[in-house]
Design an enzyme around this catalytic site. Structure first.
Site, PDB file in Angstrom:
ATOM      1  N   ASP A  29       0.846  -1.194   0.000  1.00 23.56           N
ATOM      2  CA  ASP A  29       0.000   0.000   0.000  1.00 23.56           C
ATOM      3  C   ASP A  29       0.881   1.245   0.000  1.00 23.56           C
ATOM      4  OD1 ASP A  29      -3.281   0.244   0.786  1.00 23.56           O
ATOM      5  OD2 ASP A  29      -2.089   2.076   0.837  1.00 23.56           O
ATOM      6  N   GLU A 153     -14.772  -9.061  -6.669  1.00 25.87           N
ATOM      7  CA  GLU A 153     -14.971  -9.347  -5.246  1.00 25.87           C
ATOM      8  C   GLU A 153     -16.407  -9.005  -4.877  1.00 25.87           C
ATOM      9  OE1 GLU A 153     -13.055 -10.931  -2.936  1.00 25.87           O
ATOM     10  OE2 GLU A 153     -15.029 -10.765  -2.007  1.00 25.87           O
ATOM     11  N   CYS A 267     -19.871   0.911  -2.911  1.00 31.26           N
ATOM     12  CA  CYS A 267     -20.010   0.074  -4.114  1.00 31.26           C
ATOM     13  C   CYS A 267     -21.293   0.284  -4.911  1.00 31.26           C
ATOM     14  CB  CYS A 267     -19.889  -1.385  -3.727  1.00 31.26           C
ATOM     15  SG  CYS A 267     -18.218  -1.812  -3.264  1.00 31.26           S
ATOM     16  N   ARG A 335     -18.906   6.176   3.430  1.00 28.73           N
ATOM     17  CA  ARG A 335     -18.946   6.602   2.032  1.00 28.73           C
ATOM     18  C   ARG A 335     -20.370   6.469   1.479  1.00 28.73           C
ATOM     19  NH1 ARG A 335     -13.750   3.348  -0.300  1.00 28.73           N
ATOM     20  NH2 ARG A 335     -14.448   1.817   1.237  1.00 28.73           N
TER      21      ARG A 335
HETATM   22  N1  LIG Z   1     -15.411  -2.036  -0.099  1.00 24.43           N
HETATM   23  C1  LIG Z   1     -16.181  -3.013  -0.561  1.00 24.43           C
HETATM   24  O1  LIG Z   1     -17.122  -3.462   0.105  1.00 24.43           O
HETATM   25  C2  LIG Z   1     -15.924  -3.605  -1.917  1.00 24.43           C
HETATM   26  C3  LIG Z   1     -16.536  -4.826  -2.248  1.00 24.43           C
HETATM   27  C4  LIG Z   1     -16.287  -5.378  -3.493  1.00 24.43           C
HETATM   28  C5  LIG Z   1     -15.496  -4.706  -4.418  1.00 24.43           C
HETATM   29  N2  LIG Z   1     -14.932  -3.512  -4.084  1.00 24.43           N
HETATM   30  C6  LIG Z   1     -14.066  -2.857  -5.062  1.00 24.43           C
HETATM   31  O2  LIG Z   1     -12.719  -3.134  -4.669  1.00 24.43           O
HETATM   32  C7  LIG Z   1     -11.893  -2.006  -4.947  1.00 24.43           C
HETATM   33  C8  LIG Z   1     -11.205  -1.545  -3.673  1.00 24.43           C
HETATM   34  O3  LIG Z   1     -12.195  -1.067  -2.782  1.00 24.43           O
HETATM   35  P1  LIG Z   1     -11.863  -0.778  -1.255  1.00 24.43           P
HETATM   36  O4  LIG Z   1     -13.153  -0.426  -0.603  1.00 24.43           O
HETATM   37  O5  LIG Z   1     -11.048  -1.891  -0.709  1.00 24.43           O
HETATM   38  O6  LIG Z   1     -10.953   0.530  -1.405  1.00 24.43           O
HETATM   39  P2  LIG Z   1     -10.154   1.315  -0.255  1.00 24.43           P
HETATM   40  O7  LIG Z   1     -10.216   2.724  -0.623  1.00 24.43           O
HETATM   41  O8  LIG Z   1     -10.634   0.864   1.090  1.00 24.43           O
HETATM   42  O9  LIG Z   1      -8.652   0.762  -0.421  1.00 24.43           O
HETATM   43  C9  LIG Z   1      -7.829   1.025  -1.514  1.00 24.43           C
HETATM   44  C10 LIG Z   1      -6.379   1.012  -1.044  1.00 24.43           C
HETATM   45  O10 LIG Z   1      -5.502   1.078  -2.166  1.00 24.43           O
HETATM   46  C11 LIG Z   1      -4.370   1.853  -1.812  1.00 24.43           C
HETATM   47  N3  LIG Z   1      -3.697   2.292  -3.054  1.00 24.43           N
HETATM   48  C12 LIG Z   1      -4.123   3.183  -3.977  1.00 24.43           C
HETATM   49  N4  LIG Z   1      -3.253   3.246  -5.004  1.00 24.43           N
HETATM   50  C13 LIG Z   1      -2.272   2.360  -4.740  1.00 24.43           C
HETATM   51  C14 LIG Z   1      -1.099   1.948  -5.432  1.00 24.43           C
HETATM   52  N5  LIG Z   1      -0.776   2.450  -6.633  1.00 24.43           N
HETATM   53  N6  LIG Z   1      -0.304   1.018  -4.854  1.00 24.43           N
HETATM   54  C15 LIG Z   1      -0.610   0.510  -3.642  1.00 24.43           C
HETATM   55  N7  LIG Z   1      -1.718   0.838  -2.948  1.00 24.43           N
HETATM   56  C16 LIG Z   1      -2.549   1.748  -3.485  1.00 24.43           C
HETATM   57  C17 LIG Z   1      -4.965   2.970  -0.957  1.00 24.43           C
HETATM   58  O11 LIG Z   1      -3.973   3.586  -0.160  1.00 24.43           O
HETATM   59  C18 LIG Z   1      -6.008   2.204  -0.142  1.00 24.43           C
HETATM   60  O12 LIG Z   1      -5.450   1.695   1.067  1.00 24.43           O
HETATM   61  C19 LIG Z   1     -12.798  -0.961  -5.593  1.00 24.43           C
HETATM   62  O13 LIG Z   1     -12.735  -1.104  -6.984  1.00 24.43           O
HETATM   63  C20 LIG Z   1     -14.182  -1.352  -5.103  1.00 24.43           C
HETATM   64  O14 LIG Z   1     -15.188  -0.946  -5.985  1.00 24.43           O
HETATM   65  C21 LIG Z   1     -15.116  -2.946  -2.836  1.00 24.43           C
END
Ligand SMILES: NC(=O)c1ccc[n+]([C@@H]2O[C@H](COP(=O)([O-])OP(=O)(O)OC[C@H]3O[C@@H](n4cnc5c(N)ncnc54)[C@H](O)[C@@H]3O)[C@@H](O)[C@H]2O)c1
Length: 442
Positions: A29, A153, A267, A335
């Site tokens: 991260d 996911e 999402c 969010r």
């Molecule tokens: N949150 C959910 O319930 C959920 C469920 C299914 C799918 N998703 C999808 O999964 C994806 C991630 O969602 P999330 O809620 O986990 O996001 P989040 O914002 O909680 O986490 C994303 C992480 O990525 C890190 N990051 C960004 N750019 C980076 C890079 N270049 N290298 C390393 N780390 C980096 C950020 O610092 C952050 O910690 C999204 O596309 C979302 O739509 C989310």
């Protein structure tokens, strides 16, 4: 297997701790504080069961977190789990995925083991994995030792660990059979449920699958909310009975049929607007059902405030308590929470808004928000002398306190139940109780 996960947020961290039961996992991260917290076994997010799995993974040496500028080492699978927020026009901002994919490809010789799959788990539009992973692999001559995959996911915040350990299905879109097989094996080795179905598809089918799935869930919620509007006008009709009678049809299914404040979170709103944008702008396809889903949802917060205004036509200068900031219970995620919209409407009307959430102290609330409301972690203080209360999040704590307990200190006991938490309870005679999906006289 050695698995690298890029992005240690809700999805990446959850996958990391779950996969580390049987694999060696590196979480990457850009956020140094997050990396430090994870290595110190402190979870940056609130999820049931997270703390135990994180402690186990780190202390047993199968999980570690680092920033991308460290020496990364060789891996069999790389999973990109960075955020994909919506841009202002509803399209998806792919810049985080692009930069993660570029980093992996630039350091391919350092990262790839003999054969490596680069998978995207972030929600991305059809064609993205091909463009950002498969084509560059081909261009750089890596296809003999690497494959591309898109593996959506489906976990839900609040039950993320359990969902990741026991998914109904795992969809794997892959560039070829070898890549698909490796991703499937990664899961099979750590799943705790034997009945999980594997759906192996093209890259684009898997990418679309995630958007369609979330759009359908949003549609079910908006549909239920529309039906709730109808039930509210029919004395003796009972929303829960209607939806149970409908949902137990195996063609329909009962979940996501609750009426309330509408969906929120990171999402459903985002994925629905991205699918609408994709259809309209990139494919010239009209999406009236998806747009109606969005519109119905956007009307929910105003509807809850209108329910309050029926009892207190002028809330200017009046203390109104809002219970719950998170978009759903068991998460600290605010969010797109409908609660924020309700608060904003109340503020426009001049109300003095007091807010409570059990996880208030773990939430990322900016100064502007904190200066505009009185946010407290003591329920009694939030409710004392309030002239109205709107319940926005179905926290167990509120249900356990009961309607009597929640209203006992209020000046006027006007309670708007945006989550139908108390519809089946006997009503204290001094409480004005209005719930979504309930006829006022029933
Ligand atoms: N949150 C959910 O319930 C959920 C469920 C299914 C799918 N998703 C999808 O999964 C994806 C991630 O969602 P999330 O809620 O986990 O996001 P989040 O914002 O909680 O986490 C994303 C992480 O990525 C890190 N990051 C960004 N750019 C980076 C890079 N270049 N290298 C390393 N780390 C980096 C950020 O610092 C952050 O910690 C999204 O596309 C979302 O739509 C989310």
């Amino acid at each position: 297997m050695k698995v690298m996960i890029i992005g240690a947020g809700y999805v990446g961290l959850t996958m990391g701790v779950v996969l580390s039961a049987t694999h060696e996992v590196t979480l990457l991260d850009v956020d140094e504080d997050k990396v430090k917290a994870i290595n110190e076994m402190k979870s940056p997010i609130h999820e049931k069961g997270m703390s135990d799995l994180l402690t186990r993974g780190i202390s047993e040496g199968r999980l570690r977190a680092m920033t991308p500028d460290e020496v990364l080492g060789r891996h069999d699978i790389v999973l990109i789990c960075v955020g994909t927020p919506s841009s202002s026009d509803g399209s998806v901002d792919l810049s985080y995925v692009e930069s993660a994919a570029t980093m992996v490809l630039e350091r391919a010789n350092e990262i790839f083991s003999k054969y490596c799959v680069i998978g995207i788990k972030s929600t991305v539009p059809p064609g993205t994995t091909r463009r950002l992973v498969l084509e560059p692999l081909d261009r750089d001559g890596f296809t003999h030792r690497a494959g591309a995959a898109f593996n959506p996911e489906f976990l839900r915040e609040g039950s993320a660990i359990e969902d990741a350990q026991k998914p109904d299905r795992i969809v794997i879109g892959a560039s070829d059979a070898k890549a698909s097989e490796l991703v499937k094996r990664m899961y099979e080795e750590c799943l705790t449920r034997n009945s999980t179905a594997f759906v192996e598809t093209s890259l684009e089918s898997a990418e679309l699958c995630k958007y369609v799935s979330n759009s359908f869930l949003a549609l079910k919620i908006s549909f239920a909310n529309e039906i709730a509007n109808i039930v509210e006008r029919i004395p003796s009709a009972n929303f829960a009975e209607v939806m149970m009678g409908v949902g137990l049809d195996s063609r329909i299914a009962p979940s996501f049929f609750g009426a309330g404040a509408g969906y929120g979170g990171s999402c459903l709103p985002k994925d629905l607007s991205e699918l609408i944008h994709l259809a309209q702008h990139d494919l010239s396809v009209e999406t009236p059902i998806l747009k109606a889903t969005q519109r119905i949802n956007s009307e929910r917060p105003r509807k809850l405030v209108d329910m309050l205004l029926r009892c207190i036509p002028d809330v200017h200068g009046v203390k109104i308590s809002v219970l719950g900031l998170a978009f759903k219970p068991e998460t600290d995620d605010i969010r797109e929470s409908p609660s924020l919209s309700v608060i904003e409407i109340l503020q426009t009307l001049g109300a003095k808004v007091w807010v409570h959430d059990p996880l208030l102290n773990e939430m990322q609330l900016d100064d502007e928000f904190m200066n505009s409301v009185t946010a407290v972690d003591d329920l009694d203080i939030c409710l004392i002398n309030a002239s109205g209360c709107i319940l926005m999040t179905n926290w167990e704590n509120y249900a356990n306190t009961g309607l009597d307990g929640l209203t006992r200190l209020m000046k006027k006991k006007i309670f708007i139940d945006g989550r139908r938490a108390f519809v089946n309870d006997s009503m204290p005679s001094d409480v004005v109780y209005i719930a979504v999906g309930k006829h006022p006289g029933s």
